[in-house]
Structure formats: structure tokens, C-alpha cells
Design an enzyme around this catalytic site. Structure first.
Site, short mmCIF file in Angstrom:
data_model
loop_
_atom_site.label_atom_id
_atom_site.label_comp_id
_atom_site.label_asym_id
_atom_site.label_seq_id
_atom_site.Cartn_x
_atom_site.Cartn_y
_atom_site.Cartn_z
N SER A 141 0.81 -1.22 0.00
CA SER A 141 0.00 0.00 0.00
C SER A 141 0.84 1.27 0.00
O SER A 141 0.33 2.34 -0.33
CB SER A 141 -0.95 0.00 1.20
OG SER A 141 -0.24 -0.24 2.40
N ASP A 378 -1.61 5.61 12.13
CA ASP A 378 -0.87 5.25 10.92
C ASP A 378 0.39 6.10 10.81
O ASP A 378 0.32 7.29 10.48
CB ASP A 378 -1.77 5.46 9.69
CG ASP A 378 -1.11 4.98 8.40
OD1 ASP A 378 0.09 4.63 8.44
OD2 ASP A 378 -1.78 4.97 7.36
N HIS A 381 2.10 5.05 6.24
CA HIS A 381 1.71 5.72 4.99
C HIS A 381 1.91 7.23 5.12
O HIS A 381 2.27 7.73 6.19
CB HIS A 381 0.26 5.38 4.65
CG HIS A 381 0.02 3.91 4.50
ND1 HIS A 381 -0.43 3.13 5.54
CD2 HIS A 381 0.18 3.08 3.45
CE1 HIS A 381 -0.55 1.87 5.13
NE2 HIS A 381 -0.17 1.81 3.87
#
Length: 406
Positions: A141, A378, A381
Site C-alpha cells: 500500500s 498510521d 503511509h
């Protein structure tokens, strides 16, 4: 009967009204056309430097000898070049402004190599270089994060058409440039399968076949001109390792009589297998190095977070711990593949560059604060817009160098 002067006056007034009505109608029609056209027009370039290249302009800048991966982040007040309202390609979990991130300075930095100036991403120049070609991202991702960044940066020129099948793979077509950009989901790069949906930590337990190709991408890439591959944090998941169809160890599997091995064991072998799969690939492969995470105060599942609001200077931090181990293993396998004669492969060595950006992650701004979702902070990312947009500066420079070699 009306006198002649009176009739002439009435006729003059009637003709004047007709002219006024016709003029007003024309103005309304022109305005409607302009408004309607503006809905479909691409946004204008942010500055003259973003103008389309001349027909015979150079597509490289002469800095092929500069180490573009050693440097620091400097302010860039012109950024960002898109917003979460102008680009529809942003994944919700990286849409930090949508979900209330209170600061915005993290969007206003650019990467500056020590020995040269790295030009900002020019969408016209990028599309000029890749006209009639194809590019594919393969990996996890974080690779998808970079692909979405590029779609947003290119949206100043053209929006692509989604030609994707009903799978996790994506295919975007830039019709006016006959350019295709694709994404193949393969977080381990090798063949894998779910062994247990729950696993020891409720995130699943996977089987990794470290010597076997993941044919979901290896059978799809032939014919592409450029390939960008990456992998990283999935190797910290609960996994059982297979070689020659037998179990050789695992990572956090908590199964009896199976030796726990470090993530680098599988990471190294996965890249070795991926590079073997690329031996017959005729295009250019860019190997994106390990993406550092920035959890502080605990691990990802133990309250860790990333709350810094400015970049770190290159003299204020060093690679260490697992980030250094993974980065080293990846580069060693890359160099070994180059030593075996693999051509057309380059290292997109962004690990140290991104290590300096602890401020650019979504943290808890990947969903509404009051939303009841099972999502950890997170710190892997990158927010969009955000630091990963500078990856496009790096990519364009590397494509310029390829154009010069060609």
C-alpha cells in the site's frame, strides 16, 4: 391618426428594445458557455515553470552525476499543488485534511539534494516523456500511496480513465498521451496465502513461499516500459516461511516446533525471488527502498503514534534498528542481482530521505475522531498532499536519465 414624428419615435423605441433584448441574450449565452467549459477544463499550471515543454525541448537536466538521495528538506511555500478537494484519487486513510488534521506545514517542504538542485515535478514534462508508454507499480500500500500521489500531481494536466478489472489491481489510461499507469497488489512480492484468518494477533497468519513467483504480477508485467517495485512492513506480520515446499521458520507465528526468524530473513529472499522473476523483463525496473515508519511511545499496536510537526535534519538522525536491517538486506540483494548481469534496474533509494519526515504521516487523521473503527495510528503511509509527493520529483529525474541513456 398619429403624426409622422410620433410614429418615427415609436419605431425607434421598438428597435432599441429589440437590440437590448438580443444583446442581453448573447451575453447570457456566452456566460453559460464559459461556465460549462470551465467544468471540464484542466486546472491551469501553478507557475510558468509548469508550462508544456517545447516540441524539441530537452527532457533531462544534466545532473546525472549528482547523488539526489543525500540532502535535506527545505521550505516550499508554493506547495501543495493539489488538495483533497481537487483530487479524487486520495485514499480515505491518507486524506488527513478531510479528517481534521489541524496543521498544514507538513505539505510545504521539498527535497533538496546536497550537490545539485532537483527540479520540482512538472506534469507536462512527465507526460511528454511517458507518451505512448506504460508504467506499473508492484508491491504494497505504500506503492499505492505513491501512485495516488502521481495521479493527483498529473491532474493539473489530465485526469485518467479507470480501466481496472474488478480486482485489487488498477489500470489508469491517460488518453491524450496514450500512457497507462497500473498497480499490482503484492505485499510480499512472492507467492503467499492465508493460513489462518485470525492468527496470533488478530491480523491473520500467512504462508510465504519464498522461492516461488507471485504470478499475479510476474505474468502481467511483460510489455511494460517501467516498473516500480516495493515491499516492507507486511514482513512484520505473522507468517510461516516455506522453502522447497517445507517449513523453515516463521515470524511471530507462535506455532510449536517452528523457529522464529527475523523479518529480514524473508525480506531478503523475497527480493531475491522477485529479481529472478525480472531476469527476462525488458523494461526499466526502479526498486523503491524500504519505507521507514515513525512510531514513538510504543509499537503500532501498543499506542505508538507520530505527532511531530516538522522534518528532521539529516545530521539529527541515523538509520538504525529494523529500518537499517531491512534497508541493508534489500540493497544487498539489489547489488547481487546487478552483479549477476541484470540490466535496466535502478535503486530509488528514498529510505534516508523519508526517514527525515516523521511529520508527514496520517497518525489518527485517517478517519473521523468519533468514528468507531478498528484502525491504529498510521505512521507508515503518507498524507496526501504530503512528503510522498516529492517522490515524483525523484521519479521524473530518473526517467529523464533513462531518456538520456536511450
Amino acid at each position: 391618426m398619429e403624426s409622422l414624428p410620433i410614429r418615427k419615435a415609436r419605431n425607434l423605441i421598438r428597435r432599441t428594445k429589440i437590440i437590448w433584448i438580443a444583446t442581453a441574450a448573447a451575453i447570457i449565452l456566452v456566460a453559460a458557455i464559459c461556465v460549462n467549459s470551465s467544468q471540464y477544463a484542466s486546472p491551469p499550471p501553478k507557475s510558468p515553470s509548469m508550462a508544456p515543454p517545447a516540441q524539441h525541448s530537452k527532457v533531462f537536466d544534466g545532473h546525472e552525476d549528482c547523488d539526489i538521495f543525500s540532502g535535506d528538506w527545505i521550505p516550499n511555500p508554493e506547495a501543495p499543488y493539489y488538495t483533497n478537494k481537487t483530487c479524487w484519487a486520495i485514499h480515505d486513510h491518507q486524506n488527513c485534511m478531510k479528517y481534521g488534521r489541524p496543521d498544514s506545514d507538513f505539505m510545504r517542504w521539498r527535497w533538496k539534494p546536497n550537490a545539485c538542485n532537483l527540479p520540482l515535478f512538472n506534469p507536462y514534462q512527465f507526460l511528454h516523456i511517458v507518451r505512448g508508454k506504460s508504467l506499473a507499480f508492484v508491491g504494497d500500500s505504500v506503492g499505492r500511496n505513491q501512485m495516488q500521489s502521481i495521479i493527483c500531481l498529473l491532474s493539473r494536466v489530465e485526469y485518467p480513465i479507470d480501466m481496472s478489472p474488478p480486482t485489487t489491481d488498477k489500470h489508469w489510461k491517460y488518453v491524450n498521451y496514450n500512457f497507462t499507469m497500473s498497480y499490482f497488489w503484492s505485499p510480499f512480492l512472492v507467492r503467499s496465502g492465508v493460513r489462518d484468518d485470525v492468527g496470533p494477533t488478530n491480523t491473520g497468519l500467512f504462508n510465504l513461499y519464498l522461492e516461488e513467483f507471485d504470478e499475479s504480477w510476474t505474468n502481467q508485467i511483460h510489455g511494460f516500459d517501467y516498473l516500480i517495485i516495493n515491499a516492507g512492513h507486511w514482513f512484520n506480520r505473522n507468517t510461516v516461511y516455506y522453502e522447497n515446499r517445507r517449513v523453515v521458520g516463521c515470524r511471530y507465528c507462535l506455532l510449536p516446533n517452528i523457529t522464529d526468524l527475523p523479518a529480514t530473513y524473508a525480506y531478503r529472499r523475497a527480493f531475491r525471488t522477485a529479481f529472478r522473476a525480472l531476469e527476462n523483463f525488458d523494461g526499466v525496473t526502479l526498486v523503491r527502498t524500504f519505507a521507514p515508519a515513525h512510531f514513538e511511545g510504543g509499537e503500532w499496536n501498543a499506542g505508538g503514534d507520530c505527532v511531530r510537526r516538522r522534518p528532521v535534519g539529516s545530521n539529527d538522525t541515523v538509520l538504525d534498528g529494523q529500518t537499517l536491517d531491512m534497508y541493508t538486506a534489500q540493497l544487498e540483494e539489489f547489488r547481487a542481482a546487478m552483479g549477476r548481469g541484470k540490466r535496466g534496474m535502478r535503486a530509488m533509494d528514498v529510505t534516508k530521505m523519508m526517514l527525515l519526515r516523521p511529520d508527514g504521516h496520517p497518525s489518527r487523521y485517517g478517519h473521523w475522531a468519533e468514528e468507531k473503527v478498528v484502525l491504529y495510528n498510521d505512521c507508515v503511509h503518507w498524507c496526501l498532499p504530503g512528503p510522498i509527493d516529492s517522490g515524483a520529483d525523484i521519479l521524473l529525474h530518473m526517467l529523464k536519465m533513462e531518456a538520456r541513456r536511450g
